[in-house]
Design an enzyme around this catalytic site. Sequence first.
Site, PDB file in Angstrom:
ATOM      1  CB  CYS A   2      11.259  -6.457 -17.440  1.00  9.41           C
ATOM      2  SG  CYS A   2      11.628  -8.200 -17.372  1.00  9.41           S
ATOM      3  NE  ARG A  27       8.809  -0.826 -12.428  1.00 10.30           N
ATOM      4  CZ  ARG A  27       7.556  -1.189 -12.410  1.00 10.30           C
ATOM      5  NH1 ARG A  27       7.143  -2.211 -13.103  1.00 10.30           N
ATOM      6  NH2 ARG A  27       6.693  -0.557 -11.682  1.00 10.30           N
ATOM      7  CD1 TRP A  74      13.922 -10.423 -11.503  1.00 13.43           C
ATOM      8  CD2 TRP A  74      12.251 -11.531 -12.471  1.00 13.43           C
ATOM      9  NE1 TRP A  74      13.495 -11.398 -10.629  1.00 13.43           N
ATOM     10  CE2 TRP A  74      12.478 -12.092 -11.198  1.00 13.43           C
ATOM     11  CE3 TRP A  74      11.238 -12.076 -13.265  1.00 13.43           C
ATOM     12  CZ2 TRP A  74      11.743 -13.162 -10.697  1.00 13.43           C
ATOM     13  CZ3 TRP A  74      10.505 -13.151 -12.784  1.00 13.43           C
ATOM     14  CH2 TRP A  74      10.761 -13.673 -11.505  1.00 13.43           C
ATOM     15  CG  ASN A 100       8.669  -4.934 -19.359  1.00 15.31           C
ATOM     16  OD1 ASN A 100       9.794  -5.307 -19.668  1.00 15.31           O
ATOM     17  ND2 ASN A 100       8.441  -3.838 -18.673  1.00 15.31           N
ATOM     18  N   GLY A 101       6.543  -8.864 -19.988  1.00 18.03           N
ATOM     19  CA  GLY A 101       5.376  -9.757 -20.020  1.00 18.03           C
ATOM     20  C   GLY A 101       5.794 -11.144 -20.465  1.00 18.03           C
ATOM     21  CD  GLU A 481       6.187  -6.993   5.637  1.00 22.38           C
ATOM     22  OE1 GLU A 481       5.795  -8.002   5.028  1.00 22.38           O
ATOM     23  OE2 GLU A 481       6.737  -6.039   5.061  1.00 22.38           O
ATOM     24  CE  LYS A 485       9.924  -6.293   3.482  1.00 23.53           C
ATOM     25  NZ  LYS A 485       8.523  -6.160   3.207  1.00 23.53           N
ATOM     26  CD  GLU A 488      11.228  -8.924   0.647  1.00 19.50           C
ATOM     27  OE1 GLU A 488      10.910  -9.259  -0.496  1.00 19.50           O
ATOM     28  OE2 GLU A 488      10.528  -8.182   1.344  1.00 19.50           O
ATOM     29  CG  HIS A 504       0.793 -27.222  18.322  1.00 23.34           C
ATOM     30  ND1 HIS A 504       0.225 -28.244  19.056  1.00 23.34           N
ATOM     31  CD2 HIS A 504       0.216 -26.085  18.767  1.00 23.34           C
ATOM     32  CE1 HIS A 504      -0.668 -27.742  19.896  1.00 23.34           C
ATOM     33  NE2 HIS A 504      -0.681 -26.425  19.748  1.00 23.34           N
ATOM     34  CE  LYS A 603       8.371  -1.803  -4.897  1.00 21.34           C
ATOM     35  NZ  LYS A 603       8.301  -2.179  -3.477  1.00 21.34           N
TER      36      LYS A 603
HETATM   37  C1  F6R Z   1       7.953  -7.811  -0.151  1.00 15.65           C
HETATM   38  C2  F6R Z   1       7.335  -7.342  -1.355  1.00 15.65           C
HETATM   39  C3  F6R Z   1       6.392  -8.249  -2.081  1.00 15.65           C
HETATM   40  C4  F6R Z   1       5.182  -7.433  -2.536  1.00 15.65           C
HETATM   41  C5  F6R Z   1       4.279  -8.295  -3.443  1.00 15.65           C
HETATM   42  C6  F6R Z   1       3.028  -7.539  -3.857  1.00 15.65           C
HETATM   43  O1  F6R Z   1       8.783  -6.859   0.410  1.00 15.65           O
HETATM   44  O2  F6R Z   1       7.550  -6.243  -1.755  1.00 15.65           O
HETATM   45  O3  F6R Z   1       6.015  -9.349  -1.329  1.00 15.65           O
HETATM   46  O4  F6R Z   1       4.497  -6.997  -1.404  1.00 15.65           O
HETATM   47  O5  F6R Z   1       4.990  -8.691  -4.570  1.00 15.65           O
HETATM   48  O6  F6R Z   1       3.345  -6.376  -4.555  1.00 15.65           O
HETATM   49  P1  F6R Z   1       2.262  -5.262  -4.790  1.00 15.65           P
HETATM   50  O7  F6R Z   1       1.924  -4.680  -3.459  1.00 15.65           O
HETATM   51  O8  F6R Z   1       2.901  -4.275  -5.700  1.00 15.65           O
HETATM   52  O9  F6R Z   1       1.065  -5.929  -5.397  1.00 15.65           O
END
Ligand code: F6R
Length: 608
Positions: A2, A27, A74, A100-101, A481, A485, A488, A504, A603
């Site tokens: 948000c 965000r 969001w 936000n929150g 990772e 990637k 997502e 397994h 994000k």
């Molecule tokens: C994946 C991604 C998330 C963040 C996670 C932690 O691409 O971006 O999995 O890594 O939400 O975010 P931070 O690093 O900001 O604590």
Amino acid sequence: MCGIVGYVGRQDATPLLLAGLHRLEYRGYDSAGIAVIGRGGVKLHKSSGRIARLEATLPKRGVRGTTGIAHTRWATHGEPTDANAHPHADCSGEIAVAHNGIIENFAALRAELTAAGHTFRSETDTEVLAHLIEAAYDGDLQQAVREALRSVQGTYGIVVIDGRHPDRIVAARNGSPVVIGIGDKEMFVASDVAALVRHTQQIVYLDDREIATIEAGGFRTSTLDDEPTQKSPATVPWGFEAYDRGEHAHFMLKEILEQPETCERTLKGRLDAQFGTAHLGGLNLGARDLLDIRRVKILGCGSAYYAGLAGAHMIEMLARIPADAEPASEFRYRNPVIERETLYVAVSQSGETADTLAAVREVRRKGGRALGIVNTVGSQVARECDGGIYMHAGPEIAVASTKAFTSTLLCTALLALNLGRVRDLSAADGKRVVAALGRIPEQVRAVLRERERVRALAVKYMQHASAFFIGRTHAYPVALEGAQKLKEISYVHAEAYPASELKHGPLALVSPDTPTYVVLPQDDLYEKSLSSIEEIRARRGPVVAITQPGDESLPTKVDDVIVVPHTEPVLSPILLTIPLQLLAYETAVALGRDVDQPRNLAKSVTVE
Ligand code: F6R
């Protein structure tokens, strides 16, 4: 997660607020709204969908006024509909709030307010704030907001306007960032500096339980208990170009391609070639403190956790201290045993992730020592840790983390070096690692030159509905990772396993329809990984190897190969990760996905 933006000054607020919202769209992007104080009081416009949709629904002649607030959402409480979009108004329509929150006790508050005659128009937790402020209002807006917040449990960053006070915005914070931008006879407020940097570099962060009244000529702050507070402005460390995507099609691509420079910045001034160690002044730990550490536990969420897994391996290898990583989101719920001689390391790009922050608080509440590996300077995780290492990777805007991942690996390598050199890591070994670290930025550049080959792979495999990613020991976090990637941003189902675990269970799903990406460093386990490849090939599963030079015959054993340069074995995850970032990006582009704003995600997860 948000975004909030507010403006008070002499200019027309609407275009400024909309431009600010676009900067914060990463965000949250399921609905948006704007409230501006015009001639007849507060004018509110809200819309589900992206900000462009909100813009299209605004009246043709605009919403005129010089004070306003806006929000991009969001969804947490209530679906992303027009009614649930922020800002939310009270019954009179005089007061508008963006938040936000999460207000945890909103259901009880809503019942009380409804019984007292208030009419609710949305399903959100936020709307109770507007009605609480209305109920507490006695001519003083800041006092009413303070009064309202006394009844609230949960987290908030809020901005409030009131048609009866067209010259001001009241903002408050508890657990969700609020930053004031200081202009020339105009002021900005936002949840994130990204919304402000075009207008000002001078900013002030509110602290938790702090409230501010912001007018065009200045602002005053106090605690929620009405104690005045003094704030010193800080300068934003990055120019507005750092928040722009420039000529790149997506922020994610920009951030992937930036990695030679971001890696260089992470390392800058920290490598000591003479003593084969790293200088990390921000740790706030002397050699004797470092020697007392018996164990390292790394905490982070999502990609930060995967980076922590690779980092723990580096620490074990270089410092020979037991080290592991754990999802920060689970940590506090298992009543963890906190040890005096364990070093807890919180990894967070944003420094705002609610679960990571809660893990830091759990550690410190029980007397443990927490360090942060954080990208955002001055963020809450950074502020609450006992010390730490900044990544210096610059703002990461794409929802999918890339440059912060590689910078985290470098920070953990520096920490491992530091811990190792006060123990048994010899000067010669330390110097080798320092030299290898110094070569990383250039090697990252070399890996990025493989982009065209990775693009071809992405196109070749993009129609497969599922993919496996495998690797052993320190290659396994790279596999995790890579899968993260891909899923997502391209929505291709992807799972990661240690290569040794394949037989397994997961092997049951290997078929010509399921490509497997094998993270295959040239190390002691190379031959063993080749056996896993044989098992996959025996089931006619396509195999792509991400590897290092050394096996001329590999192309005959797998379907496709991407080669990254040699480095010290502990550092190989840094280089092996990059082709998988490119793979996810190119697959998502080829499938026509919205790379920077993937569905259901946003994000910085500032809520639980
Ligand atoms: C994946 C991604 C998330 C963040 C996670 C932690 O691409 O971006 O999995 O890594 O939400 O975010 P931070 O690093 O900001 O604590």
